[in-house]
Each structure stands twice: as structure tokens, then as C-alpha cells.
Scaffold this active site. Structure first.
Site, short mmCIF file in Angstrom:
data_model
loop_
_atom_site.label_atom_id
_atom_site.label_comp_id
_atom_site.label_asym_id
_atom_site.label_seq_id
_atom_site.Cartn_x
_atom_site.Cartn_y
_atom_site.Cartn_z
N ASP A 1 34.82 22.90 11.56
CA ASP A 1 35.39 21.56 11.09
C ASP A 1 34.26 21.19 10.12
O ASP A 1 34.03 20.00 9.61
CB ASP A 1 35.04 20.47 12.01
CG ASP A 1 35.92 20.79 13.15
OD1 ASP A 1 37.13 20.93 12.99
OD2 ASP A 1 35.49 20.76 14.25
N ASP B 1 32.82 20.45 16.15
CA ASP B 1 31.60 21.34 16.85
C ASP B 1 30.61 21.98 15.74
O ASP B 1 29.73 22.72 16.00
CB ASP B 1 32.39 22.67 17.45
CG ASP B 1 33.06 23.38 16.15
OD1 ASP B 1 33.11 23.19 15.01
OD2 ASP B 1 33.86 24.32 16.70
N ASP C 1 37.87 16.06 16.60
CA ASP C 1 38.61 17.73 17.04
C ASP C 1 39.11 17.83 18.29
O ASP C 1 38.31 16.95 19.18
CB ASP C 1 37.34 18.74 16.75
CG ASP C 1 37.92 20.12 16.79
OD1 ASP C 1 39.00 20.19 16.32
OD2 ASP C 1 37.38 20.83 17.37
N CYS D 1 0.71 -1.17 0.04
CA CYS D 1 0.17 -0.03 -0.02
C CYS D 1 0.93 1.22 0.08
O CYS D 1 0.54 2.19 -0.60
CB CYS D 1 -1.06 0.15 1.40
SG CYS D 1 -1.82 -1.37 1.21
#
Length: 716
Positions: A610, A606, A413, A6
Site C-alpha cells: 500500500d 501493511d 486495507d 537558549c
């Protein structure tokens, strides 16, 4: 919509409308989202869906979705109990002789019993007529569904004994019983009811998340307090939030002080102190004091609104692993119809047993279960997304969840990820004739008007020691070096080594030895001392690195900071590979090189600085507070700033993918075994399954898939 077939038909019908560029149909919530170009209309989409044999209407709120689901489940329950009350006596009369059950003399008469069974079966057919209206409509549109199989099975199961009954009235002696259509519809209705209840549990997390959104707000307008709906809030409104009240929208505290429980957003239970000037997020709880808040974002612009939108979209998306099931489901129902027809012809023509032919054909129709295949992926994804949302882990879509389960490298990081991102004073080395208190007092007085993070850290350290601020004049910021100012008639300097060297001030060798980032202080031509600042490592970082290794994931740290600082942090937390003094493009290049070697990498940063690395990684993960940049950049947003969310996200993604594989394995194996069994392939060995038992097996198949997915709720 009752099954994945369906879902495919509805999506195909909507996509065929001119101006519709994107269609996403969610089987679990029975909803559809569209991207419409200018000139396209919702009504045209609704008409196309109607022509395909389905109904569509505009839905406004989460409450209406919840109420609609509850109403459907209630209707299914009533239909089941009504059907059961009539089906039990039908079965009793049909099987009494075979099972040696007692029957009153009148009812025991063959013709009377058959007519009574017919009269009891007709109401069952009527109350469950939705199977016939939907199923036959889909069949006429050339798009057969699960309801089509049920309608054909129950229809043939009813017409065959009806014809025999009519023949008996004209002198025939055929055996007549109506237990097959009666029990078949009853058991399928029971299965739909149990399936509906189980599916409702899979979407509990999403509905609970939506219910967290505040409904009312108290605002000050025209110097009067008014209670208004949150939907009526405007940017700039002043909201009054008393202890125990819900913060209605994102904003800035303009008056008051309180601790705010932000667990609805971050998953962190510890309340956060809020003062004038601090930002607050909607759907968080004011626990203690009185706050006045200026509204800065409302609706989908708010953090909570973006999170809700992200979770909802991700829950309705498909993982690549679902493609095989989708391809199978596309041809499943037509294939079952062909198998049922062949089964009927084989038993009827070759074995000359048309009664058994109809029985096996009906069993094939009702035992097959495309629902289990269709539900295998979405129920696991919805439950997994809900669990993640409660823990502050937001996946952009199901494909990201699958990709994260396959990563074997995590690149971190440093600043704000491995470390807290907030420098603190770690050590003060005064020159001869000075003490630590004096050095901090002078440096904090100079840095008081500075916006630099290192300067703020010095000011905070001095305030913690109750140091009195000294008057400073002639404040000057020296970009790339530090600051200068006049204090007690002397020009003072506070900054890096280059600043002092350019001003002819020598720094003793012992003041150059330390860990972290140094600030050198001088007054006139005299050197006063060194303040060492350090970005503290997150307390959970070491355990997280160990946990990642246990998961078979290698860890690297990529940072733009100096090599000495990066190496010290890496050594402290146990990271073996360190890449320091990198520009954003260098991080992206490192990731690209690893990917060429065949590695699958998740980058944790963050969400802003980055961005190139987050985009290059197979999965970009942003640790933060759900800010706009993080939500826009990352594939996974870790709202809770704890680094342990990284391992939680990987473990959750692997649990969901393992659950999907289990569901698909069961769904494929069930149909591969059940359909040949129902067709009578094992009848030679005495293994035969009645048609109504097939209906029960079909229901159990779907329930098993859903129940297995619900185990994810116990994820820790």
C-alpha cells in the site's frame, strides 16, 4: 540550556557553521543532533556553541545522558539547601521589625544587621554564580536568556542595598535589606531543581526503552562459549540464549524450541512459540526453552535499534502548533527587559520612589517565564511518544502526531489489516461418493510442495486432522490457475474454476456456492469436491470500527480483492463504504479525491503493497512487526498487530494535542497577567507582589506545565 530561548541560540549558532545541513536541539535532554557534510567538524560546531555562551561536548551513550541529568539534579538540590540555610536568617533580620519578630539586641542594630545580611548573602551569590556567568555572557553576546533576567534581577537586587549600606556607613539613614537577592536566588534554584526532577520524569519512558536493550551476549566462537558485549556481535554469530535470558540481536533460530515474550517490541504480553527457522527480535525475553540463534541484524539495523532511533527523533521534533510559542519566545526576553526598564523609569521619575522602582523592575525580570512557553509543547510530546512506544505505537515525528489528531476518515486495507492475512479452510463440500477427510487428504498431498498461501492453509488443515500424506509424483505449478500432480496413477488437479474448465471437467452448481475463495479438486476427469478458504476477520475488528465512529471518524475499506469477498468482510465488521478490485494506483486516487473534498485521511495498510496510498494519505499507518519496509514507509508504525492500535493512536494523538493547548493557554495567560502585576500596574488597588514572590511564581508556572503533561502517563 535553561529555556527555549537558549535552545534557539544554540541551534542558530550550530547552524551557522559551514557544512552543517540540519540541526535539531532538544531542550529536555539537552542534546543536539547534526547532519554534517564532508569537511565539517564537530569541533567547529562546539566552538560556535561556546562563542554563543554555551558548552557542547560529544555524548556517546544513553547512560552518560542519564548520569549527567542525575548529577545536575543533585547539584541543584545541594545548592538549594545551602542557599535556604543562609536565606532564612537574612529574611528574618530584614523583616523582623515589620512582622514584629524578636531579635537579639546586637542584631537589631541597623548597621550591624545590614552587614550580617551582606555576609550571609555573598555565599548565596557565589554558590549560584552560574546564573550570572551564563546570563551575563548571553547578554554580552546580544542573546539574552532566562538566566539573563535572573542575573539582572538578583544583581540589581544586591547592588541597590549595597550602595545604601555604603551610604549609611558615611552617615546615611536609608533602609537596607538583602532578602530580595537571597530569597530570589534560593527560590529560583528550588524551581530549577523541581523542574529538573519533573523533566526527568517526562523522559523516563525513553530511558526505560533504552535500558531494555541487552548489554551482554553468549556466543559460540571456535567451539567455545564466550560472553561478549552486544556491541561486539557480528552478523552470522551463533548466540546461545537460555531460559530467562534476553535475546541479544535480531536473528534466526537454528536450534531449540521456546516461547518468547515479545512485549518489549509489540506490547503483546502473550509469549510466541519459536521453532528452528523462525525469526526472533533483539530485546525480547526467552521464557522457557534453550535457543541457538544466528545473528542477522545488529545495532541500528535491528528492529529494536530502528524503533529506538525513531522514538528518539520523534520526541525531539516539533509540532506545527509550537510555531506560535517559538515566535513569541524569540522576542520574549528582550521585551521583558524593555518592560522592566520602563517600569523602573515610571516609578522612579514620575512617582519619585526609586526603592519601589527597583523592586517592581526586579519583580518583572524574575516573574516572567519563557520556560513555561518553551516547555508547553516538548514535554507533552515526549510523554506522549513514550506512552505510545510502550503500547507499540511509533510516531515518525511530532507533526504526524498533530496531523493524526485531525483525521476524520480512516481507510483500511483488507488483507492483513481488517483480516488476519492468513487464509484458513472454512468449509469442504465433497462430491457424491467422497467425504471431507478424503478431499482434504488428496488436496494436502498435492499442495505439500506448493508455496502458495492457499495451499499452505490446506496442508495445515489436513495436519490438524492427523491426515496421512499420500505419495505424489509429477508435481507441476500452473501459474494463475493452480497445481497438478500424479496420485495413485491418475492426474489430479487442484485450483480455480478456470483450471477445471480448461481440462473439460464440469463443476456442479452446489459446489460454486460458498463464502471465501474456492479450490476445486479433480482426479482424472472426475470432479472430487470444493474446499472453501477464508481469510478470517480480526476478532477485534468490529469493536474497532464502532470505536472509530464514536471518535467521529468515518471508515472505508480499500482492497484489491474481489467485490463479493470484500463486501462479505465489510458487512461482517460493519464498514459501510467498500472499494474493491483496486490496484495500488486506484487506492491513491481514491484518497486524493477525498482530500480534494477537504477530508483528512489516515490510511492503514501493511507498509509495502500500500506504499502509494500510505504516501498520499495525511497519515500513513502500517500494522506489522516493525519490519524495515513498515518503518521506512509509514508515518505511524503499529508494532502490535492488533487493529485496536489504530484507535489507540488516534486517541493518544488527540490527548497530546489537547494537553499542548492547555499548556500554551496557561503559559500565555500566566505571562499576560503576571508581568503587569509585577510592574505595579495594580498598585493603586493595593495589589503588589514582592520580587522574591515573583521568583516562586515563575517556578510554579513551569512546574504546572510539566505536571499537566505528566498526566498523559495515565493514558489508557
Amino acid at each position: 540550556m535553561q529555556c527555549v530561548v537558549c535552545q534557539g541560540h544554540v541551534q542558530k549558532a550550530a547552524a551557522s557553521v559551514p557544512g552543517v545541513s540540519r540541526v535539531k536541539v532538544d531542550l529536555l535532554t539537552k542534546s543536539m543532533t547534526l547532519d554534517l557534510s564532508e569537511g565539517a567538524s564537530i569541533q567547529a560546531v562546539a566552538d560556535a556553541v561556546h562563542d554563543a555562551g554555551y558548552e557542547a561536548r560529544l555524548q556517546d551513550t544513553a547512560e552518560s545522558e542519564s548520569d549527567s541529568g542525575a548529577k545536575e539534579i543533585l547539584q541543584l538540590r545541594l545548592r538549594f539547601w545551602f542557599s535556604l540555610c543562609l536565606a532564612v536568617p537574612v529574611c528574618w533580620m530584614a523583616m523582623a521589625k515589620m512582622l514584629h519578630l524578636p531579635l537579639p539586641e546586637l542584631i537589631a542594630r541597623k548597621t550591624f544587621s545590614a552587614i550580617l545580611q551582606l555576609l550571609l548573602t555573598l555565599p548565596i551569590l557565589w554558590i549560584n554564580r552560574v546564573f550570572f556567568t551564563r546570563g551575563l555572557s548571553a547578554l554580552l553576546h546580544g542573546m539574552p536568556t532566562m538566566d539573563s533576567l535572573v542575573a539582572l534581577g538578583a544583581g540589581v537586587g544586591f547592588l541597590y542595598p549595597l550602595v545604601n549600606l555604603l551610604r549609611n556607613l558615611w552617615g546615611g539613614t536609608a533602609m537596607v535589606s538583602f532578602e530580595t537577592p537571597a530569597m530570589l536566588l534560593t527560590l529560583i534554584t528550588l524551581g530549577k531543581y523541581l523542574e529538573g526532577r519533573a523533566q526527568a520524569r517526562t523522559t523516563d519512558a525513553l530511558l526505560t526503552l533504552r535500558k531494555l536493550a541487552p548489554r551482554q551476549a553468549v556466543v559460540r566462537r571456535n567451539d567455545q562459549e564466550q560472553e561478549v558485549s552486544v556491541s561486539q556481535l557480528r552478523k552470522g554469530d551463533i548466540c546461545l540464549v537460555r531460559p530467562g535470558g534476553m535475546i541479544p540481536a535480531d536473528g534466526e533460530v537454528v536450534k531449540g524450541q521456546s516461547a518468547v515474550n515479545e512485549s518489549a517490541i509489540t506490547g503483546e504480553w502473550k509469549p510466541v512459540e519459536k521453532l528452528p527457522g523462525d525469526t526472533v527480535v533483539g530485546a525480547t525475553l526467552n521464557t522457557s526453552g534453550y535457543l541457538e540463534i544466528r545473528v542477522t541484524a545488529i545495532g541500528t539495523e535491528s528492529v529494536f535499534g530502528k524503533i529506538l532511533e525513531l522514538v528518539s527523533e520523534a520526541s525531539s521534533s516539533k509540532a506545527p502548533i509550537a510555531r506560535l510559542a517559538d515566535k513569541v519566545c524569540a522576542v520574549f526576553v528582550p521585551a521583558v527587559l524593555c518592560i522592566a526598564l520602563v517600569t523602573c523609569l515610571v516609578w522612579g521619575l514620575w512617582e519619585s520612589d526609586w526603592a519601589m522602582a527597583w523592586e517592581h523592575a526586579i519583580a518583572v525580570l524574575v516573574i516572567s517565564c519563557p520556560c513555561a512557553l518553551g516547555l508547553a509543547t516538548p514535554v507533552a510530546i515526549v510523554v506522549g511518544m513514550g506512552v505510545g512506544a510502550r503500547k507499540g505505537i511509533l510516531f515518525r515525528d511530532a507533526a504526524v502526531l498533530e496531523a493524526l489528531s485531525q483525521v476524520n476518515w480512516v481507510a483500511l486495507d483488507k488483507t492483513g489489516t481488517v483480516t488476519m492475512g492468513q487464509p484458513v479452510v472454512s468449509m469442504v463440500i465433497p462430491a457424491e461418493g467422497y467425504d471431507e477427510e478424503a478431499i482434504l487428504q488428496i488436496a494436502a498431498s498435492l499442495e505439500h510442495d506448493s508455496e502458495h498461501p492457499l495451499g499452505k492453509a490446506v496442508v495445515i488443515a489436513a495436519e490438524e486432522r492427523d491426515s496421512e500424506q499420500l505419495p505424489v509424483s509429477g508435481f507441476t505449478a500452473l501459474p494463475g490457475m493452480g497445481i497438478a500432480g500424479n496420485l495413485a496413477g491418475k492426474r489430479c488437479l487442484c485450483g480455480n474454476l478456470r483450471l477445471l474448465e480448461e481440462n473439460g471437467i464440469s463443476v456442479p452448481a452446489k459446489s460454486l456456492t460458498g463464502s471465501g475463495t474456492p479450490l476445486f479438486l479433480a482426479s482424472g476427469s472426475a470432479f472430487l469436491g470444493t474446499i472453501w478458504l477464508k481469510d478470517e476477520v480480526r476478532p477485534e475488528a468490529m469493536e474497532v470500527i464502532k470505536a472509530l465512529r464514536k471518535l467521529g471518524v468515518s471508515v472505508a475499506m480499500l482492497t484489491g480483492d474481489r467485490k463479493e469477498v470484500a463486501s462479505a468482510v465489510a458487512k461482517e465488521v460493519g464498514i459501510g463504504e467498500v472499494q474493491a478490485e483496486l490496484f495500488p494506483a486506484d487506492k491513491e486516487a481514491w484518497l486524493r479525491d477525498r482530500q480534494r473534498q477537504g477530508h483528512r485521511i489516515a490510511m492503514v495498510g501493511d507498509g509495502v503493497n500500500d506504499a502509494p496510498a500510505l504516501a498520499r494519505a495525511d497519515v500513513g499507518m502500517a500494522i506489522g512487526d516493525g519490519a524495515d519496509a513498515a518503518l521506512a514507509t509509514a508515518d505511524v508504525v503499529l508494532v502490535n498487530p492488533s487493529l485496536s492500535s489504530v484507535t489507540d493512536a488516534i486517541r493518544l494523538s488527540r490527548a497530546v494535542l489537547r494537553n499542548i493547548r492547555e499548556n500554551l493557554c496557561w503559559a500565555f495567560c500566566y505571562n499576560l497577567f503576571a508581568i503587569p502585576l509585577a510592574s505595579g500596574l495594580f498598585a493603586h488597588w493595593g495589589i503588589v507582589i514582592p520580587a522574591w514572590s515573583g521568583a516562586a511564581a515563575m517556578a510554579c508556572s513551569s512546574l504546572l506545565v510539566i505536571s499537566n503533561s505528566l498526566r498523559l502517563k495515565r493514558f489508557r
